[in-house]
Motif scaffolding. Structure first.
Motif, PDB file in Angstrom:
ATOM      1  N   THR A 136      35.112  49.987  32.658  1.00 29.58           N
ATOM      2  CA  THR A 136      35.290  51.365  32.174  1.00 29.58           C
ATOM      3  C   THR A 136      36.570  51.501  31.347  1.00 29.58           C
ATOM      4  O   THR A 136      36.749  52.494  30.643  1.00 29.58           O
ATOM      5  N   ASN A 137      37.462  50.509  31.445  1.00 28.99           N
ATOM      6  CA  ASN A 137      38.764  50.594  30.780  1.00 28.99           C
ATOM      7  C   ASN A 137      38.616  50.719  29.270  1.00 28.99           C
ATOM      8  O   ASN A 137      37.877  49.965  28.639  1.00 28.99           O
ATOM      9  N   GLY A 143      43.036  52.180  29.480  1.00 28.89           N
ATOM     10  CA  GLY A 143      42.777  50.844  28.957  1.00 28.89           C
ATOM     11  C   GLY A 143      43.486  49.720  29.684  1.00 28.89           C
ATOM     12  O   GLY A 143      43.017  48.583  29.684  1.00 28.89           O
ATOM     13  N   GLY A 144      44.607  50.016  30.320  1.00 26.56           N
ATOM     14  CA  GLY A 144      45.383  48.987  30.998  1.00 26.56           C
ATOM     15  C   GLY A 144      44.973  48.715  32.425  1.00 26.56           C
ATOM     16  O   GLY A 144      45.614  47.913  33.121  1.00 26.56           O
ATOM     17  N   GLY A 145      43.912  49.359  32.901  1.00 25.29           N
ATOM     18  CA  GLY A 145      43.484  49.161  34.282  1.00 25.29           C
ATOM     19  C   GLY A 145      44.041  50.231  35.209  1.00 25.29           C
ATOM     20  O   GLY A 145      44.774  51.131  34.783  1.00 25.29           O
ATOM     21  N   ARG A 146      43.698  50.101  36.472  1.00 24.23           N
ATOM     22  CA  ARG A 146      44.125  51.098  37.459  1.00 24.23           C
ATOM     23  C   ARG A 146      44.649  50.408  38.719  1.00 24.23           C
ATOM     24  O   ARG A 146      44.512  49.207  38.888  1.00 24.23           O
ATOM     25  N   TYR A 147      45.254  51.209  39.597  1.00 22.41           N
ATOM     26  CA  TYR A 147      45.862  50.687  40.820  1.00 22.41           C
ATOM     27  C   TYR A 147      45.251  51.366  42.051  1.00 22.41           C
ATOM     28  O   TYR A 147      44.752  52.484  41.976  1.00 22.41           O
ATOM     29  N   ILE A 148      45.361  50.666  43.188  1.00 17.04           N
ATOM     30  CA  ILE A 148      45.066  51.241  44.497  1.00 17.04           C
ATOM     31  C   ILE A 148      46.191  50.814  45.442  1.00 17.04           C
ATOM     32  O   ILE A 148      46.619  49.656  45.406  1.00 17.04           O
ATOM     33  N   GLU A 149      46.666  51.739  46.253  1.00 13.47           N
ATOM     34  CA  GLU A 149      47.709  51.430  47.232  1.00 13.47           C
ATOM     35  C   GLU A 149      47.069  51.194  48.597  1.00 13.47           C
ATOM     36  O   GLU A 149      46.228  51.973  49.037  1.00 13.47           O
ATOM     37  N   LEU A 150      47.508  50.118  49.269  1.00 11.11           N
ATOM     38  CA  LEU A 150      46.960  49.757  50.570  1.00 11.11           C
ATOM     39  C   LEU A 150      48.100  49.417  51.529  1.00 11.11           C
ATOM     40  O   LEU A 150      49.260  49.325  51.121  1.00 11.11           O
TER      41      LEU A 150
END
Length: 201
Positions: A136-137, A143-150
């Motif tokens: 989808t970027n 465009g640079g991507g996404r993050y998730i915090e865990l």
């Protein structure tokens, strides 16, 4: 006449307060929390100009299928490396574990990272960083991507909720320094969950 003026002032103040207490927008508690943070000038990453017109972030519709349980393969002997960022800053990260999971019947793997500096910061000792790129970027997401915090789990599995995928702060404001998503964390599918691309007005 005096009482009329006082009544008008009270009415004006009441209307002003009502406008300031607009209900938070969002489909889920997470979305509402994010919108509240972005509206708060003290912690919002938005520029002053964008903050003035901000109403809410654009999220995909919540989809429980994007909340997956991943198997953890720990990488206790992995070495710290300099992760490139959008600036000259190069924080030290290591691969904490490899996460194996399925999305829509297909297997995928992602590396989840641990930051060396945060290990010594109170409240962040168990912090894990999951950056990813998907198809989808550049179309509907940043465009640079996404993050998730865990967080470091107690068992040998970890829940990944892609509905909580968010943009790097540099997607909103170039003053921030954001880690560049490692190419090995590319998912060959469209992750239509989480926050979408931010469109400046």
């Amino acid at each position: 006449m005096k009482y009329i003026i006082i009544s008008i002032i009270v009415l004006f103040v009441s209307l002003s307060c009502a406008q300031q207490k607009e209900p938070l927008l969002g489909e889920t508690d997470y979305q509402k929390e994010q919108n509240a943070k972005f509206k708060d000038a003290s912690e919002s990453p938005l520029t002053t100009k964008d903050l003035k017109s901000f109403k809410q972030l654009d999220f995909y519709k919540f989809n429980a299928d994007y909340n997956v349980e991943a198997k953890i393969t720990l990488q206790p002997n992995s070495e710290y490396f300099e992760m490139p960022t959008s600036t000259d800053r190069k924080p030290l990260y290591r691969v904490y574990a490899i996460l194996s999971f399925e999305l829509f019947g297909k297997p995928y793997e992602l590396n989840v990272y641990q930051n060396e500096d945060l290990l010594n910061e109170k409240g962040f000792e168990d912090y894990l960083f999951l950056p990813f790129i998907d198809n989808t970027n550049g179309e509907t997401t940043y465009g640079g991507g996404r993050y998730i915090e865990l967080s470091v789990p107690k068992g040998n599995t970890l829940s990944i909720d892609f509905n909580k995928a968010f943009n790097p702060y540099c997607a909103y404001n170039y003053k921030y320094s954001c880690p560049v998503v490692p190419i090995e964390n590319t998912l060959d599918l469209k992750v239509e969950a989480g926050v979408k691309m931010f469109k400046k007005k």
